[in-house]
Design an enzyme around this catalytic site. Structure first.
Site, short mmCIF file in Angstrom:
data_model
loop_
_atom_site.label_atom_id
_atom_site.label_comp_id
_atom_site.label_asym_id
_atom_site.label_seq_id
_atom_site.Cartn_x
_atom_site.Cartn_y
_atom_site.Cartn_z
N CYS A 37 0.88 -1.17 0.00
CA CYS A 37 0.00 0.00 0.00
C CYS A 37 0.92 1.22 0.00
O CYS A 37 2.10 1.09 -0.30
CB CYS A 37 -0.97 -0.02 1.19
SG CYS A 37 -0.23 0.19 2.81
N HIS A 70 14.51 -14.44 12.35
CA HIS A 70 14.32 -14.38 13.81
C HIS A 70 12.87 -14.30 14.25
O HIS A 70 12.56 -14.65 15.39
CB HIS A 70 15.07 -13.19 14.39
CG HIS A 70 16.55 -13.36 14.33
ND1 HIS A 70 17.42 -12.40 14.82
CD2 HIS A 70 17.34 -14.36 13.84
CE1 HIS A 70 18.67 -12.81 14.64
NE2 HIS A 70 18.64 -13.99 14.04
#
Length: 117
Positions: A37, A70
């Protein structure tokens, strides 16, 4: 690959598309999602309302790699007004190339997913 996006350059309500992609990932119809967006922020805010979604907004490849490695991010959000097309492709390539490391990171991801449950 599912294409759940808009097919025009007309203004749209981004939560509609963030919801569609998040539901597809949530239901196992897709492993990951990509949302674009203006800033990527509203997409991530919407996507993170869905069970099992870990959406991140990034603007450079290092954060994209770390989000996968992670945080086991499964929805990548970017802002078309923030990053150019070339950088967006680099971010996507970096994100797709990484695998979740697990280990201590799994414990932390589990904590994130349990927060506010």
């Amino acid at each position: 690959m599912l294409d759940l996006g808009t097919d025009s350059a007309e203004s749209v309500d981004y939560p509609v598309y963030a919801t569609a992609v998040s539901r597809a990932v949530e239901a196992g119809e897709a492993d990951n999602g990509l949302l674009l967006c203006g800033t990527g922020l509203g997409m991530a805010l919407t996507a993170n309302h869905f069970t099992g979604i870990r959406a991140v907004t990034v603007s450079e490849p290092f954060s994209a790699r770390m989000a996968r490695r992670h945080n086991d991010a499964n929805v990548l959000c970017m802002g078309a007004r923030v990053v150019g097309a070339g950088t967006a492709l680099e971010i996507l390539a970096a994100w797709l190339a990484e695998e979740f490391e697990g280990g201590r990171h799994k414990r932390r991801v589990d904590m994130i997913m349990e927060a506010g449950a």
